[in-house]
Design an enzyme around this catalytic site. Structure first.
Site, PDB file in Angstrom:
ATOM      1  N   ALA A 106       1.151  -1.104  -0.147  1.00  0.00           N
ATOM      2  CA  ALA A 106      -0.190   0.009  -0.130  1.00  0.00           C
ATOM      3  C   ALA A 106       0.923   1.521   0.169  1.00  0.00           C
ATOM      4  O   ALA A 106       2.018   0.630  -0.178  1.00  0.00           O
ATOM      5  CB  ALA A 106      -1.054  -0.004   1.348  1.00  0.00           C
ATOM      6  N   ALA A 109       2.512   1.450   3.563  1.00  0.00           N
ATOM      7  CA  ALA A 109       2.911   0.235   4.663  1.00  0.00           C
ATOM      8  C   ALA A 109       3.160  -1.348   3.294  1.00  0.00           C
ATOM      9  O   ALA A 109       2.238  -1.126   2.498  1.00  0.00           O
ATOM     10  CB  ALA A 109       1.864   0.024   5.917  1.00  0.00           C
ATOM     11  N   LYS A 125       2.493  -6.495   8.547  1.00  0.00           N
ATOM     12  CA  LYS A 125       2.310  -5.229   8.118  1.00  0.00           C
ATOM     13  C   LYS A 125       3.551  -4.296   8.860  1.00  0.00           C
ATOM     14  O   LYS A 125       3.621  -3.760  10.129  1.00  0.00           O
ATOM     15  CB  LYS A 125       0.801  -4.686   8.748  1.00  0.00           C
ATOM     16  N   ASP A 256     -11.965   3.937   5.619  1.00  0.00           N
ATOM     17  CA  ASP A 256     -11.665   3.677   4.485  1.00  0.00           C
ATOM     18  C   ASP A 256     -12.068   1.747   3.904  1.00  0.00           C
ATOM     19  O   ASP A 256     -10.805   1.258   3.135  1.00  0.00           O
ATOM     20  CB  ASP A 256      -9.511   3.541   4.372  1.00  0.00           C
TER      21      ASP A 256
END
Length: 306
Positions: A106, A109, A125, A256
């Site tokens: 992304a 991350a 992550k 989101d």
């Protein structure tokens, strides 16, 4: 702008070409610089429909949308420096197995698949190591651009302020882990939603370790949902029910919810050969908490509409 054709239809065609050309340049800029620039492009791409069209011309949304699924990843040697800094040892000393090629990348991350010594499969992550170092100068540049560049007469200043405010809350993996557990607590008992379990012993500000979720299906790929035996209407109902309950019952709004953050899995139903959908929520970095008075007003608005 002075030389645009007088007829409104012709003016719109010319302006669309201008916006498409500018949007492609923005895409190149985001891909070249990565990090916050990719996040900024994703932020713009999420402004679709309603008031978004008034603030951002559609060509920007359409061109930059590719970055919501295909952000470039960083080499593992660079990412492992975060693991060593946060956990004190390289990945090979902490995990039984660690896949160096990320399963997802992304803007802030990337995520690696790994296995703990006790056999538990996890998703790791890791925030990009250069983010915090570059953040101050990047935001200064965004503010400068926002004050100077007005494509087609659009004021971009509000966008920069909103982007900076929301982004800072996403740069804390411990905050995200707490959000995940809070949402799971609010929705416990609901069979149609799944949350990955947080591995707190390995979670820090810049690294988040969570249970690896199997069988994920993208909500944006109806063919895959149908092939798994799910009915599309039920899938849509589950997504709507879960996100609406969070917002209207608990005043907790997922900030989101795009197809890279929420998925579906096919769950077996006891005593039946059919499968039903369950929503899997993976990214909990950005939540908005609605005041009780506003929440009740929203409920009244929904009831009035119905």
């Amino acid at each position: 702008m002075k030389n645009l054709p007088e007829r409104e239809e012709e003016r719109e065609q010319v302006m669309r070409k201008v916006h498409e050309r500018s949007a492609r340049k923005c895409l190149d800029l985001a891909r070249t610089n990565g990090g916050l620039y990719t996040k900024a492009a994703q932020f713009v791409a999420s402004l679709q429909g309603g008031a978004g069209d008034k603030g951002i011309p559609k060509p920007y949304v359409e061109v930059l949308r590719v970055l919501t699924d295909a952000a470039p990843h960083h080499p593992f040697a660079e990412m492992e420096s975060v693991i060593v800094r946060e956990l004190g040892s390289p990945a090979s000393h902490i995990f039984l197995r660690f896949d160096e090629v990320p399963i997802a990348a992304a803007s802030l991350a990337q995520v690696h698949r790994a296995q703990l010594p006790d056999g538990m499969e996890v998703a790791v992550k890791i925030l990009y190591p250069s983010l915090r170092r570059e953040m101050a100068s990047d935001f200064a540049m965004f503010r400068r651009l926002g004050s100077q560049i007005r494509p087609g007469g659009y004021d971009m200043g509000w966008l920069v302020e909103d982007f900076e405010r929301t982004l800072r809350s996403e740069l804390d993996c411990e905050h995200e882990a707490r959000n995940c557990e809070r949402a799971a607590k609010l929705l416990e008992g609901r069979e149609s939603v799944r949350f990955p379990r947080v591995v707190w012993s390995l979670t820090r500000k810049d690294i988040l370790v969570m249970q690896f979720m199997h069988g994920l299906l993208r909500i944006s790929e109806p063919e895959a949902l149908l092939a798994s035996g799910l009915e599309l209407e039920e899938c849509g109902q589950v997504v709507s029910d879960v996100l609406t309950e969070l917002a209207l019952v608990h005043g907790c709004v997922h900030g989101d919810p795009h197809a890279g953050n929420i998925y579906l899995v096919a769950r077996e139903v006891e005593g039946s050969s059919r499968v039903k959908p369950a929503l899997v929520m993976l990214d909990h970095g950005l939540y908005h908490h609605v005041e009780e008075r506003v929440r009740k007003d929203l409920c009244l608005l929904f009831l009035a509409c119905i």
